[in-house]
Design a protein around this motif. Structure first.
Motif, PDB file in Angstrom:
ATOM      1  N   ILE A  38       9.649  12.305   1.995  1.00 35.53           N
ATOM      2  CA  ILE A  38       9.213  10.908   1.944  1.00 35.53           C
ATOM      3  C   ILE A  38       8.096  10.737   2.975  1.00 35.53           C
ATOM      4  CG2 ILE A  38       9.861   8.502   2.341  1.00 35.53           C
ATOM      5  CD1 ILE A  38      12.646   9.198   1.371  1.00 35.53           C
ATOM      6  N   PRO A  39       6.904  10.359   2.544  1.00 36.47           N
ATOM      7  CA  PRO A  39       5.767  10.268   3.472  1.00 36.47           C
ATOM      8  C   PRO A  39       6.023   9.300   4.622  1.00 36.47           C
ATOM      9  CG  PRO A  39       5.024  10.145   1.190  1.00 36.47           C
ATOM     10  CD  PRO A  39       6.515  10.038   1.159  1.00 36.47           C
ATOM     11  N   ARG A  40       5.437   9.612   5.759  1.00 35.47           N
ATOM     12  CA  ARG A  40       5.570   8.738   6.926  1.00 35.47           C
ATOM     13  C   ARG A  40       5.045   7.338   6.631  1.00 35.47           C
ATOM     14  NH1 ARG A  40       3.104  13.431  10.790  1.00 35.47           N
ATOM     15  NH2 ARG A  40       5.058  14.377  11.501  1.00 35.47           N
ATOM     16  N   GLU A  41       3.983   7.264   5.826  1.00 35.35           N
ATOM     17  CA  GLU A  41       3.395   5.958   5.502  1.00 35.35           C
ATOM     18  C   GLU A  41       4.391   5.061   4.775  1.00 35.35           C
ATOM     19  OE1 GLU A  41       0.180   8.861   6.159  1.00 35.35           O
ATOM     20  OE2 GLU A  41       2.011   8.869   4.962  1.00 35.35           O
ATOM     21  N   LEU A  69       2.083  17.594   0.634  1.00 37.57           N
ATOM     22  CA  LEU A  69       3.001  17.729  -0.501  1.00 37.57           C
ATOM     23  C   LEU A  69       3.801  16.450  -0.724  1.00 37.57           C
ATOM     24  CD1 LEU A  69       4.441  21.347  -0.026  1.00 37.57           C
ATOM     25  CD2 LEU A  69       2.743  20.581  -1.693  1.00 37.57           C
ATOM     26  N   SER A  70       4.268  15.844   0.366  1.00 40.45           N
ATOM     27  CA  SER A  70       5.082  14.628   0.241  1.00 40.45           C
ATOM     28  C   SER A  70       4.260  13.473  -0.323  1.00 40.45           C
ATOM     29  CB  SER A  70       5.674  14.242   1.603  1.00 40.45           C
ATOM     30  OG  SER A  70       4.677  13.763   2.491  1.00 40.45           O
ATOM     31  N   ILE A  71       3.027  13.336   0.148  1.00 41.67           N
ATOM     32  CA  ILE A  71       2.168  12.241  -0.315  1.00 41.67           C
ATOM     33  C   ILE A  71       1.781  12.442  -1.777  1.00 41.67           C
ATOM     34  CG2 ILE A  71      -0.091  11.147  -0.014  1.00 41.67           C
ATOM     35  CD1 ILE A  71       0.220  11.826   3.017  1.00 41.67           C
ATOM     36  N   LYS A  72       1.420  13.669  -2.135  1.00 45.71           N
ATOM     37  CA  LYS A  72       1.035  13.950  -3.519  1.00 45.71           C
ATOM     38  C   LYS A  72       2.182  13.638  -4.473  1.00 45.71           C
ATOM     39  CE  LYS A  72      -0.573  17.663  -6.563  1.00 45.71           C
ATOM     40  NZ  LYS A  72      -0.922  19.101  -6.653  1.00 45.71           N
ATOM     41  N   ARG A  73       3.359  14.119  -4.143  1.00 53.25           N
ATOM     42  CA  ARG A  73       4.543  13.896  -4.985  1.00 53.25           C
ATOM     43  C   ARG A  73       4.815  12.405  -5.145  1.00 53.25           C
ATOM     44  NH1 ARG A  73       9.539  12.989  -2.848  1.00 53.25           N
ATOM     45  NH2 ARG A  73      11.365  13.207  -4.214  1.00 53.25           N
ATOM     46  N   TYR A  74       4.779  11.679  -4.043  1.00 50.63           N
ATOM     47  CA  TYR A  74       5.131  10.260  -4.056  1.00 50.63           C
ATOM     48  C   TYR A  74       4.046   9.427  -4.737  1.00 50.63           C
ATOM     49  CZ  TYR A  74       7.385   6.012  -2.323  1.00 50.63           C
ATOM     50  OH  TYR A  74       8.037   4.807  -2.244  1.00 50.63           O
ATOM     51  N   GLU A  75       2.790   9.689  -4.389  1.00 51.15           N
ATOM     52  CA  GLU A  75       1.686   8.879  -4.902  1.00 51.15           C
ATOM     53  C   GLU A  75       1.568   8.995  -6.422  1.00 51.15           C
ATOM     54  OE1 GLU A  75      -2.844   7.825  -3.378  1.00 51.15           O
ATOM     55  OE2 GLU A  75      -2.007   9.805  -2.962  1.00 51.15           O
ATOM     56  N   LEU A  76       1.657  10.213  -6.948  1.00 47.15           N
ATOM     57  CA  LEU A  76       1.543  10.405  -8.394  1.00 47.15           C
ATOM     58  C   LEU A  76       2.723   9.765  -9.128  1.00 47.15           C
ATOM     59  CD1 LEU A  76       0.289  14.114  -8.564  1.00 47.15           C
ATOM     60  CD2 LEU A  76      -1.053  12.015  -8.770  1.00 47.15           C
ATOM     61  N   LYS A  77       3.910   9.890  -8.560  1.00 44.91           N
ATOM     62  CA  LYS A  77       5.105   9.303  -9.176  1.00 44.91           C
ATOM     63  C   LYS A  77       4.996   7.783  -9.231  1.00 44.91           C
ATOM     64  CE  LYS A  77      10.134   8.920  -8.544  1.00 44.91           C
ATOM     65  NZ  LYS A  77      11.284   9.297  -7.671  1.00 44.91           N
ATOM     66  N   ILE A  78       4.539   7.178  -8.142  1.00 45.87           N
ATOM     67  CA  ILE A  78       4.434   5.719  -8.072  1.00 45.87           C
ATOM     68  C   ILE A  78       3.417   5.198  -9.082  1.00 45.87           C
ATOM     69  CG2 ILE A  78       3.505   3.864  -6.626  1.00 45.87           C
ATOM     70  CD1 ILE A  78       6.431   4.458  -6.101  1.00 45.87           C
ATOM     71  N   ILE A  79       2.265   5.839  -9.155  1.00 43.76           N
ATOM     72  CA  ILE A  79       1.208   5.367 -10.051  1.00 43.76           C
ATOM     73  C   ILE A  79       1.673   5.380 -11.507  1.00 43.76           C
ATOM     74  CG2 ILE A  79      -1.030   6.063 -11.032  1.00 43.76           C
ATOM     75  CD1 ILE A  79      -1.986   6.572  -8.212  1.00 43.76           C
ATOM     76  N   LYS A  80       2.441   6.380 -11.881  1.00 41.96           N
ATOM     77  CA  LYS A  80       2.936   6.480 -13.260  1.00 41.96           C
ATOM     78  C   LYS A  80       3.860   5.321 -13.631  1.00 41.96           C
ATOM     79  CE  LYS A  80       2.950  11.561 -13.377  1.00 41.96           C
ATOM     80  NZ  LYS A  80       3.839  12.750 -13.435  1.00 41.96           N
TER      81      LYS A  80
END
Length: 413
Positions: free
Chosen positions: A99-102, A179-190
């Protein structure tokens, strides 16, 4: 996408933004404020945001445009024990849960309660969320259309950051963050019905990772910077300026790179050159640059435009980042001769050498700055063309109707 809606031309919009976009201090504040202002001229907008010290001023400023503002206090982390616990929590969530720090930093039970309550009390046609790290609140949107504003491709920025990290430990941590940001960001946008990109360049990046991203639209940027008369403030000879929050690692990297790899070449040809580094919260590695004598680190200032106006050349030697750099647009509005990199102009309308100079090689960057310092006619032409570019593509009056058209299209689909 949910199509079971009967819309009237005027929408009720719930706008969720974690940072209150007023007063207008950062470039992102200008972006959000002008977007909300433009949309509120045609639709009923309710804004939920975390309060800042200037909360009452923000409500007054936004209420002028008919925006209903709900401010939520962000829980203060008082005491060493609480701060230590929170730091350990965000590291645990990053390394063990990806889970990204952001996301952790922008998680708030108080704002979550307000969002849930507001969605229960009222029916909204559209819920607009800004930034990927606030996308977690999408799960509470059941009856309304959902829209996400994407300001940049942050996972690409995180990937670029790994390249410039020094030491194995920093590279490993940086890679896990990526890796955490890529996984989270792509999932959220979908998960959103509509995705509004600030930059066409970033939209193309996401389309490569999310095939069939048909919900993507480009949201124009509009700014309302005032006209500046060059006679208002005397320009200092041989003065350079960089503007940017020193909390952002890409700005820190830009200045360390410039001062170590570019500025020495400029100093050889223009010994009296002076550099202003203007931005909040400079850390020790930036503060230490002031020991060179010709570098001034200002920290936070009341109005950055006062410093921009007195400089001869605006430098933006960015090596890391995605999204449109609002600092470049602000420099255009101030009629400055701008030297930047290909990262600095991503997503912008420009013509290299005509209204902005782009140089990725340190020697090339230095030579262009030297020429502009020595050649006032070229500097004047470049600065005048930069301002023309601003009024043509980025002044709010030029793009407001386009912003409103984008939102009108959301209700017609």
């Amino acid at each position: 996408m949910n199509n079971n809606f009967n819309f009237s031309p005027k929408m009720k919009i719930l706008w969720i933004k974690m940072r209150l976009p007023f007063p207008l201090t950062a470039g992102t504040d200008h972006v959000s404020y002008n977007l909300i202002k433009s949309v509120a001229e045609k639709h009923d907008v309710t804004l939920i945001s975390h309060s800042r010290s200037e909360g009452s001023e923000a409500i007054e400023g936004l209420n002028r445009f008919g925006v209903k503002t709900i401010l939520v206090d962000f829980p203060a982390l008082n005491g060493l024990l609480m701060k230590t616990f929170n730091r350990l929590k965000r590291e645990f969530l990053l390394f063990f849960c990806l889970i990204p720090r952001e996301v952790t930093d922008n998680t708030s039970k108080s704002i979550e309660k307000v969002i849930k309550r507001k969605l229960k009390e009222e029916e909204f046609d559209l819920v607009q969320i800004e930034y990927w790290f606030a996308g977690k609140y999408r799960k509470y949107i059941k009856k309304s259309l959902s829209s996400l504003i994407v300001h940049d491709a942050f996972f690409i920025t995180a990937e670029q950051n790994v390249k410039f990290q020094k030491g194995l430990k920093s590279k490993i941590v940086g890679f896990i963050e990526y890796l955490s940001i890529k996984r989270y960001e792509l999932k959220i946008i979908k998960s959103f019905d509509h995705v509004l990109f600030i930059s066409k360049h970033d939209a193309e990046i996401f389309k490569k990772y999310i095939p069939g991203l048909n919900s993507a639209k480009i949201l124009p940027l509009g700014f309302n910077y005032p006209v500046w008369d060059e006679n208002e403030k005397e320009i200092e000879n041989n003065t350079l300026i960089f503007v940017g929050s020193m909390m952002a690692y890409f700005n820190v990297d830009a200045m360390l790179y410039f001062c170590n790899d570019v500025l020495p070449s400029i100093e050889k040809e223009v010994p009296e050159v002076k550099l202003y580094i203007v931005g909040e919260n400079p850390q020790n590695e930036i503060k230490s640059l002031a020991s060179r004598g010709n570098i001034i680190v200002t920290g936070s200032v009341t109005d950055v435009k006062d410093f921009i106006k007195m400089s001869e050349v605006y430098v933006a030697p960015l090596r890391i980042g995605t999204g449109i750099k609002t600092k470049i647009i602000e420099a255009m509005a101030c009629a400055k001769a701008i030297v930047t990199t290909s990262v600095g102009v991503q997503g912008l309308e420009f013509e290299n050498g005509e209204n902005i100079i782009v140089a990725d090689d340190p020697a090339d960057f230095a030579n262009n700055v030297i020429e502009l310092l020595r050649n006032p006619l070229k500097r004047k032409k470049l600065s005048e063309n930069a301002r023309k570019l601003f009024y043509q593509h980025y002044h709010l009056t030029s793009v407001k109707s386009k912003i409103q058209d984008v939102y009108s299209s959301l209700i017609s689909e």
